[in-house]
Write a protein that holds these residues in place. Structure first.
Motif, PDB file in Angstrom:
ATOM      1  N   ASP A  87       0.826  -1.199   0.000  1.00  0.00           N
ATOM      2  CA  ASP A  87       0.000   0.000   0.000  1.00  0.00           C
ATOM      3  C   ASP A  87       0.873   1.268   0.000  1.00  0.00           C
ATOM      4  OD1 ASP A  87      -2.872   1.007   0.784  1.00  0.00           O
ATOM      5  OD2 ASP A  87      -1.523   1.951   2.212  1.00  0.00           O
TER       6      ASP A  87
ATOM      7  N   ASN B 152      -6.914   7.119   9.763  1.00  0.00           N
ATOM      8  CA  ASN B 152      -7.443   7.008   8.410  1.00  0.00           C
ATOM      9  C   ASN B 152      -8.627   6.055   8.316  1.00  0.00           C
ATOM     10  OD1 ASN B 152      -5.602   8.865   7.577  1.00  0.00           O
ATOM     11  ND2 ASN B 152      -4.123   7.361   6.831  1.00  0.00           N
ATOM     12  N   ASN B 153      -8.710   5.093   9.233  1.00  0.00           N
ATOM     13  CA  ASN B 153      -9.904   4.244   9.258  1.00  0.00           C
ATOM     14  C   ASN B 153     -11.117   5.121   9.589  1.00  0.00           C
ATOM     15  OD1 ASN B 153     -11.706   1.922  10.855  1.00  0.00           O
ATOM     16  ND2 ASN B 153     -10.513   1.110   9.150  1.00  0.00           N
TER      17      ASN B 153
ATOM     18  N   GLY C 285      -8.370   0.782  12.452  1.00  0.00           N
ATOM     19  CA  GLY C 285      -8.113  -0.151  11.352  1.00  0.00           C
ATOM     20  C   GLY C 285      -6.805  -0.880  11.559  1.00  0.00           C
ATOM     21  N   PHE C 286      -5.962  -0.853  10.527  1.00  0.00           N
ATOM     22  CA  PHE C 286      -4.763  -1.711  10.599  1.00  0.00           C
ATOM     23  C   PHE C 286      -3.668  -1.178  11.528  1.00  0.00           C
ATOM     24  CE2 PHE C 286      -3.488   0.014   6.119  1.00  0.00           C
ATOM     25  CZ  PHE C 286      -2.650   0.994   6.631  1.00  0.00           C
ATOM     26  N   SER C 287      -3.820   0.011  12.078  1.00  0.00           N
ATOM     27  CA  SER C 287      -2.813   0.493  13.052  1.00  0.00           C
ATOM     28  C   SER C 287      -3.258   0.300  14.500  1.00  0.00           C
ATOM     29  CB  SER C 287      -2.517   1.975  12.814  1.00  0.00           C
ATOM     30  OG  SER C 287      -1.973   2.169  11.527  1.00  0.00           O
TER      31      SER C 287
ATOM     32  N   LYS D  96      -3.686  -0.971  18.174  1.00  0.00           N
ATOM     33  CA  LYS D  96      -2.803  -1.662  19.116  1.00  0.00           C
ATOM     34  C   LYS D  96      -3.662  -2.349  20.167  1.00  0.00           C
ATOM     35  CE  LYS D  96       0.609   1.990  18.599  1.00  0.00           C
ATOM     36  NZ  LYS D  96      -0.325   3.078  18.237  1.00  0.00           N
TER      37      LYS D  96
ATOM     38  N   ASP E 150     -12.449  -2.247   6.916  1.00  0.00           N
ATOM     39  CA  ASP E 150     -11.113  -2.834   6.792  1.00  0.00           C
ATOM     40  C   ASP E 150     -10.889  -4.017   7.733  1.00  0.00           C
ATOM     41  OD1 ASP E 150      -8.797  -3.157   5.432  1.00  0.00           O
ATOM     42  OD2 ASP E 150      -7.646  -1.681   6.562  1.00  0.00           O
TER      43      ASP E 150
HETATM   44  N1  LIG Z   1      -3.030   3.890   2.164  1.00  0.00           N
HETATM   45  C1  LIG Z   1      -3.551   3.893   3.377  1.00  0.00           C
HETATM   46  O1  LIG Z   1      -2.832   3.859   4.376  1.00  0.00           O
HETATM   47  C2  LIG Z   1      -4.998   3.906   3.470  1.00  0.00           C
HETATM   48  C3  LIG Z   1      -5.602   3.636   4.684  1.00  0.00           C
HETATM   49  N2  LIG Z   1      -6.909   3.607   4.827  1.00  0.00           N
HETATM   50  C4  LIG Z   1      -7.481   3.272   6.119  1.00  0.00           C
HETATM   51  O2  LIG Z   1      -6.633   3.644   7.157  1.00  0.00           O
HETATM   52  C5  LIG Z   1      -6.530   2.615   8.126  1.00  0.00           C
HETATM   53  C6  LIG Z   1      -5.231   2.768   8.825  1.00  0.00           C
HETATM   54  O3  LIG Z   1      -5.155   4.103   9.252  1.00  0.00           O
HETATM   55  P1  LIG Z   1      -4.170   4.654  10.350  1.00  0.00           P
HETATM   56  O4  LIG Z   1      -2.820   4.113  10.094  1.00  0.00           O
HETATM   57  O5  LIG Z   1      -4.364   6.120  10.406  1.00  0.00           O
HETATM   58  O6  LIG Z   1      -4.666   4.040  11.698  1.00  0.00           O
HETATM   59  P2  LIG Z   1      -6.047   3.564  12.316  1.00  0.00           P
HETATM   60  O7  LIG Z   1      -7.156   4.360  11.755  1.00  0.00           O
HETATM   61  O8  LIG Z   1      -6.076   2.088  12.254  1.00  0.00           O
HETATM   62  O9  LIG Z   1      -5.828   3.986  13.840  1.00  0.00           O
HETATM   63  C7  LIG Z   1      -5.781   5.349  14.183  1.00  0.00           C
HETATM   64  C8  LIG Z   1      -4.910   5.643  15.345  1.00  0.00           C
HETATM   65  O10 LIG Z   1      -5.481   5.103  16.519  1.00  0.00           O
HETATM   66  C9  LIG Z   1      -4.477   4.973  17.486  1.00  0.00           C
HETATM   67  N3  LIG Z   1      -4.680   3.715  18.215  1.00  0.00           N
HETATM   68  C10 LIG Z   1      -4.259   2.480  17.887  1.00  0.00           C
HETATM   69  N4  LIG Z   1      -4.640   1.588  18.811  1.00  0.00           N
HETATM   70  C11 LIG Z   1      -5.329   2.280  19.742  1.00  0.00           C
HETATM   71  C12 LIG Z   1      -5.973   1.909  20.947  1.00  0.00           C
HETATM   72  N5  LIG Z   1      -5.996   0.646  21.371  1.00  0.00           N
HETATM   73  N6  LIG Z   1      -6.585   2.880  21.653  1.00  0.00           N
HETATM   74  C13 LIG Z   1      -6.578   4.162  21.237  1.00  0.00           C
HETATM   75  N7  LIG Z   1      -5.983   4.568  20.102  1.00  0.00           N
HETATM   76  C14 LIG Z   1      -5.362   3.638  19.359  1.00  0.00           C
HETATM   77  C15 LIG Z   1      -3.137   5.000  16.789  1.00  0.00           C
HETATM   78  O11 LIG Z   1      -2.480   6.181  17.175  1.00  0.00           O
HETATM   79  C16 LIG Z   1      -3.513   5.047  15.318  1.00  0.00           C
HETATM   80  O12 LIG Z   1      -2.651   5.856  14.591  1.00  0.00           O
HETATM   81  C17 LIG Z   1      -6.761   1.354   7.355  1.00  0.00           C
HETATM   82  O13 LIG Z   1      -7.262   0.319   8.162  1.00  0.00           O
HETATM   83  C18 LIG Z   1      -7.764   1.818   6.323  1.00  0.00           C
HETATM   84  O14 LIG Z   1      -9.084   1.718   6.832  1.00  0.00           O
HETATM   85  C19 LIG Z   1      -7.831   3.946   3.753  1.00  0.00           C
HETATM   86  O15 LIG Z   1      -8.693   4.966   4.195  1.00  0.00           O
HETATM   87  C20 LIG Z   1      -7.217   4.455   2.512  1.00  0.00           C
HETATM   88  C21 LIG Z   1      -5.786   4.183   2.264  1.00  0.00           C
END
Ligand SMILES: NC(=O)C1=CN([C@@H]2O[C@H](COP(=O)(O)OP(=O)(O)OC[C@H]3O[C@@H](n4cnc5c(N)ncnc54)[C@H](O)[C@@H]3O)[C@@H](O)[C@H]2O)[C@@H](O)CC1
Ligand SMILES: [K+]
Length: 223
Positions: free
Chosen positions: A19, A63-64, A124-126, A128, A153
């Motif tokens: 990605d 981003n999720n 989403g995929f980030s 924890k 996701d």
């Molecule tokens: N190319 C890409 O990276 C794209 C990503 N997309 C979406 O973005 C997601 C990933 O986005 P992100 O990397 O922004 O991260 P997430 O949206 O998965 O998580 C957001 C943030 O939540 C925080 N977090 C993690 N675990 C936690 C917990 N237990 N309690 C409280 N906060 C916590 C972290 O700081 C993390 O950065 C994917 O699953 C997908 O849905 C899509 O929208 C489009 C393209």
């Protein structure tokens, strides 16, 4: 021949690498992919909802969440009753922009208790694990609610290396490729879709997997 979900499933690490490589090499802004993700999500929600349904979209600060907020905007534009559950303050630029738009389109910032559709775009995929109290409480409420549950996701609570309470999704719209973490759900009633974000076939081939059959179905229904 049917697309082989298991043979083509990626680890989170492999998926993220593919990605990020596409984003970097093809000048693909994340916002563009998010728009596609959110539209696919909104289409599935609209198929499951009725015009009077109340739709609660849970969004986190990433981003999720941003994808969930795009879906909120699209659904509000189509006339649905959209509510937002924002358990964590949205501060990051992209999700914040999507939040502003969703509110301008008429989504309401109110975590209603008994929605007809409960959408998990919290994490989403980030994510924890362990998730912590805040999200575990939301999962408990959502799982006992009489609602259609839809995850964007990956369901909240599903990540590598741990087991945790998870959002018990009836439907999952996973993005761009099958994920190994979802394989156990193939044996359950959960319906899984894979949504095309526009990553070219070559990027799948380069890491030895096949692209889902997006040429025919951009929202590919797995089972
Ligand atoms: N190319 C890409 O990276 C794209 C990503 N997309 C979406 O973005 C997601 C990933 O986005 P992100 O990397 O922004 O991260 P997430 O949206 O998965 O998580 C957001 C943030 O939540 C925080 N977090 C993690 N675990 C936690 C917990 N237990 N309690 C409280 N906060 C916590 C972290 O700081 C993390 O950065 C994917 O699953 C997908 O849905 C899509 O929208 C489009 C393209
Ligand atoms: K999610």
């Amino acid at each position: 021949m049917k697309y082989d979900f298991i043979a083509n499933a990626l680890s989170l690490q492999a998926f993220k690498e593919m990605d990020y490589k596409a984003v970097a090499e093809l000048a693909l802004p994340i916002e563009l992919m998010m728009e596609n993700a959110g539209l696919h999500l909104a289409r599935v929600i609209a198929r499951k909802a009725s015009p009077k349904s109340t739709i609660l979209i849970g969004a986190g600060n990433g981003n999720n969440g941003g994808g969930g907020l795009v879906a909120a905007r699209r659904l509000a534009a189509w006339g649905y009753n959209v509510y937002l559950d924002l358990p964590i303050e949205i501060t990051k630029e992209l999700p914040l922009q999507q939040l502003k738009r969703a509110l301008l389109y008429g989504a309401k910032r109110e975590a209603i208790k008994n929605p007809d559709v409960w959408v998990d775009a919290y994490l989403g995929f980030s994510q924890k694990l362990p998730l912590g109290n805040l999200f575990e409480t939301i999962i408990a409420k959502a799982n006992s609610a009489n609602a259609i549950r839809i995850s964007l996701d990956l369901p909240m609570g599903i990540s590598e290396g741990d087991s945790s309470p998870r959002f018990n999704a009836d439907h999952i719209i996973t993005l761009a490729a099958p994920k190994k973490l979802l394989i156990p759900l193939l044996e359950t009633d959960t319906q899984i879709y894979i949504a095309d974000l526009g990553i070219p076939e070559k990027y799948y081939g380069d890491i030895g997997v096949a692209m889902p059959p997006f040429a025919k179905e951009q929202l590919y229904f797995v089972s």
